[in-house]
Structure formats: structure tokens, C-alpha cells
Design a protein around this motif. Structure first.
Motif, mmCIF file in Angstrom:
data_model
loop_
_atom_site.group_PDB
_atom_site.id
_atom_site.type_symbol
_atom_site.label_atom_id
_atom_site.label_comp_id
_atom_site.label_asym_id
_atom_site.label_seq_id
_atom_site.Cartn_x
_atom_site.Cartn_y
_atom_site.Cartn_z
ATOM 1 N N LEU A 260 34.305 41.462 7.334
ATOM 2 C CA LEU A 260 35.768 41.485 7.360
ATOM 3 C C LEU A 260 36.216 42.657 6.500
ATOM 4 O O LEU A 260 35.989 42.662 5.279
ATOM 5 N N ASP A 261 36.796 43.674 7.129
ATOM 6 C CA ASP A 261 37.258 44.856 6.402
ATOM 7 C C ASP A 261 38.745 44.741 6.132
ATOM 8 O O ASP A 261 39.541 44.535 7.053
ATOM 9 N N VAL A 262 39.121 44.884 4.872
ATOM 10 C CA VAL A 262 40.520 44.857 4.462
ATOM 11 C C VAL A 262 40.885 46.248 3.965
ATOM 12 O O VAL A 262 40.260 46.771 3.031
ATOM 13 N N SER A 263 41.865 46.853 4.608
ATOM 14 C CA SER A 263 42.258 48.221 4.254
ATOM 15 C C SER A 263 43.766 48.304 4.067
ATOM 16 O O SER A 263 44.509 47.407 4.476
ATOM 17 N N GLU A 264 44.187 49.377 3.433
ATOM 18 C CA GLU A 264 45.625 49.585 3.244
ATOM 19 C C GLU A 264 46.276 49.934 4.577
ATOM 20 O O GLU A 264 45.702 50.617 5.412
ATOM 21 N N ASP A 265 47.503 49.437 4.745
ATOM 22 C CA ASP A 265 48.260 49.694 5.970
ATOM 23 C C ASP A 265 49.669 50.133 5.573
ATOM 24 O O ASP A 265 50.471 49.327 5.118
ATOM 25 N N THR A 266 49.927 51.417 5.724
ATOM 26 C CA THR A 266 51.228 51.954 5.310
ATOM 27 C C THR A 266 52.280 51.837 6.404
ATOM 28 O O THR A 266 53.435 52.229 6.199
#
Length: 420
Positions: A260-266
């Protein structure tokens, strides 16, 4: 009886004379009152429009409150993972390895098949009382009356008297009818226990301790392993296993972890910032329209020359001008007419360099953010400049209504005097 009529015998057209006299008397004051009334209505409408655009700007600014000025988070499960995921802005970016060991399921019981009578009707299983409990809690007593002991009638009685705890249904097959009783609570805490008592003893078949009813689906908790940490839950939605992340389990695949990849979302943050730009520009455009001076063929705005609109316009421009440098670092710049534009590539660079860049400008305690919030509250609050002007216009409307009523009263009395 004598008959008289105005003007008879005098040769005078009294109605025409009175009408002309009244028109002459009425015209100047009526024109003045009408102009004043229309001007007031126009200003009321203008301040309503002004209040609307300023409120929209205030709402757009409030979207930066709390976590609203931080980048969102995007949660992406690997292909084939037995779970879906969503993340709030408080989730830490990174990768998690998650295996779904089991899904939570509700306890479901199945009775033995009961063959139908030769005429197709259901035989009576029995009557008495069924005590149904969930997870060892307080039991609900379901009364089955004599003559109402068919599986369909038992199903209806269970749903009517214990429907908040279990759901009963009947499935008809080649071997007869089967009663299913399912817990409304998933997990082991939702296990169903049934005790039969009283009556003719026929309901003993549905007693989970001594009867012929069996477990179709066992009560089962959900279980996941997250980076080697085991977590058990009674349901298939876990909102507190990983900070800021909600997992929705869909398929068990024991022993096989998925990423499960959690990344920033602008994206959402850009939408919020663009919303502010649009609201600010709409406010400036509306103010210019309402306060337009007119002349040379142009129509003057309803608030032309009004000091309030000039003050509001100056307040907004000062707020931008006073923080222009910090706004510029986010890609915001002003045009000649004072409206704002946003350079997305510059914003991306600013956020890549500092994820808190927008919070430092638009946050509730930031100089620009707090200052503009305070200014808008001073304009729109209960004692604010705009509501005060609106109240003043409402009072003027009431005064004009009284002037109009007094004027019409005078005109009526004058016409009566002329006729006399």
C-alpha cells in the motif's frame, strides 16, 4: 328628493379640473419619492450582491482551516490486493505491506430441511418460545403461538420480534424448506445462541445446544497483518489501524502481503487555491461593477461614489499587497486590474520544496491568512460594515414607506378639498 351632480348647471367639467389640479400637485413630490425609493431598492440589491461575493470569498478562505492548507494523501494498493484504502492529509507518506488473513463475517445458522405436506403446505414445526442472544448478551424472547409454527411463520415472528439482532429467511429446496438465521453483527462478538422452551417441544430443533440447527457460516473476525503487526477487528473496515488511513477489506489471501503506497496529493490543494483565486477575482469584479463611475456612455453603478465600496476594495488590495512576496512564492501574481492568477508550475515547485508552504501563507495563524480572515469578519460580522449598511438601507425603506403613506394621505385630503 332633489338630485344634484357636480358641475351640473355650472358648465364646469369638475372631474377634469380636479384631475389636472391633482396631477400638477402630485407630480413633483411623487417623482422625488419614486426616485428615492428606486435608488434605495437599487442599493439594497447592490449590497446583497456585495455581501454574497464577500461571503463566497470568506468560505473559500475557510477551506484552508485545519488540515485544509496541507497536501492531501493518495493511497494506492497493489494490483490484486484484497483491500481498498483511503488516506487523510494526516497520513504519513510511505509504503506498507499488508496481508488480509481473514474477512469478518456474520454467524449464520441453518435448520434441517422440513418436507412439505402432500398439499404443498408447510407442516407445523412446533410452538413455544425461542430465546435469541447475540455474543452472550441479553436474550430476546420470541413467542411462537400454537398454529403459527410453520417455518414461514417462525421466520416472520423472529424478524418482527428480534429483527434488530438477527435476520431470518426461508429457502425452499428439493428436500424441503430450510430456515436461515443470520446475525446482524459481524465478527465473533455477533455469535447467535438460541434456546427453545415451553410449548409442545417442537421448537427444540432450533436450539443451538441440543437441536438439529447447524452453523452455515461461522462467526469470524477480520484479521490483517500490517508490516508484521497483527490486527483483529469485528468488521471489514479498519479506520484506526494505520494513522490517517482507512482500510476496507474485500478478499482474504492469507500469508500474501500486498503493498500500500501512500503519497502526497496536491490536487485537492490546488483546487482549494484556485477556488480562492476565483472568489477573490469575483469579489473585485463585482465591486468594480457596483461602484462604476459611469460617464461617456457608460452606466454608473448603483454604489457609484459610495465610500463603503471604496473602503472594501482598498482592504482587499492592501491584504494582497502586504503579503505579495509570500503569495508570489506560491505562484500567485496580480494583473493590472488587481485580479489574481496562479502559476501551477511555480506552486508545484513551492510544495515540492516545502509541503507546508500554503499553510504558512493561508493558515489560520499565518499573517496573510489571519489578516484577511479578520478583515472579512469585520466586513460581514453581525456588527460589520456591510450588515450595518444593509440595516441602514432597511431603515430608510421603512421611512420612505411612511413618507409615501403620508403623501398619499395628503393627496386624498387635497382632492376632497378641491371637489368640495
Amino acid at each position: 328628493m332633489a338630485i344634484t351632480a357636480t358641475g351640473i348647471g355650472s358648465g364646469l367639467d369638475v372631474n377634469s379640473i380636479v384631475s389636472q389640479l391633482m396631477s400638477a400637485e402630485r407630480a413633483p413630490t411623487d417623482k422625488r419619492l419614486t426616485a428615492a425609493e428606486q435608488d434605495t431598492k437599487s442599493q439594497i440589491s447592490a449590497f446583497g450582491a456585495l455581501s454574497s461575493v464577500l461571503s463566497s470569498l470568506q468560505s473559500a478562505l475557510q477551506k484552508f482551516d485545519g488540515q485544509g492548507s496541507l497536501s492531501g494523501r493518495k493511497a494506492t494498493p497493489a494490483s490484486g490486493a484484497g483491500f481498498a484504502a483511503s488516506a487523510s492529509s494526516g497520513a504519513a507518506p510511505g509504503r506498507y505491506m499488508i496481508s488480509v488473513e481473514s474477512l469478518a463475517q456474520a454467524h449464520r445458522l441453518q435448520s434441517a430441511a422440513v418436507a412439505r405436506n402432500p398439499d404443498g403446505s408447510q407442516p407445523q414445526l412446533g410452538y413455544g418460545t425461542l430465546s435469541i442472544s447475540i455474543g452472550g448478551g441479553d436474550a430476546v424472547n420470541v413467542s411462537i403461538a400454537s398454529g403459527n409454527g410453520s417455518l414461514n411463520a417462525i421466520r416472520d415472528a423472529i424478524n418482527a420480534q428480534a429483527g434488530d439482532k438477527v435476520a431470518a429467511t426461508v429457502v425452499s429446496g428439493d428436500s424441503g424448506d430450510v430456515l436461515f438465521i443470520a446475525s446482524r453483527t459481524t465478527g465473533t462478538a455477533g455469535a447467535v445462541a438460541i434456546t427453545a422452551s415451553g410449548g409442545d417441544g417442537g421448537l427444540a430443533a432450533l436450539d443451538t445446544t441440543s437441536g438439529t440447527i447447524t452453523t452455515k457460516d461461522a462467526a469470524q473476525d477480520a484479521q490483517v497483518v500490517i508490516d508484521g503487526i497483527t490486527r483483529t477487528a469485528k468488521g471489514n473496515t479498519l479506520s484506526d489501524s494505520i494513522s490517517g488511513i482507512t482500510l476496507t477489506l474485500t478478499k482474504a489471501d492469507p500469508g500474501n502481503p500486498y503493498a500500500l503506497d501512500v503519497s502526497e496529493d496536491t490536487g485537492s490543494l490546488k483546487t482549494t487555491l484556485n477556488g480562492f483565486v476565483s472568489a477573490y477575482n469575483a469579489a473585485l469584479t463585482q465591486i468594480r461593477s457596483l461602484s462604476a463611475a459611469g460617464g461617456e456612455g457608460a452606466t454608473a453603478g448603483p454604489l457609484s461614489g459610495d465610500a463603503t465600496t471604496r473602503s472594501i476594495q482598498q482592504t482587499l488590495r492592501n491584504a494582497i499587497g502586504g503579503s505579495y512576496q509570500s503569495l508570489s512564492t506560491l505562484g500567485l501574481k496580480t494583473a493590472v486590474d488587481g485580479t489574481l492568477t496562479l502559476d501551477s508550475s511555480k506552486l508545484d515547485a513551492a510544495l515540492a520544496s516545502d509541503p507546508n508552504a500554503i499553510k504558512k501563507v493561508f493558515g489560520e495563524t499565518a499573517d496573510f491568512g489571519k489578516g484577511l480572515r479578520d478583515n472579512l469578519q469585520n466586513l460581514l460580522g453581525d456588527q460589520g460594515l456591510v450588515p450595518s449598511r444593509q440595516k441602514s438601507l432597511d431603515d430608510r425603506t421603512k421611512a420612505q414607506a411612511k413618507q409615501r403613506a403620508d403623501f398619499e394621505g395628503r393627496m386624498t385630503r387635497l382632492e376632497d378639498s378641491y371637489r368640495r
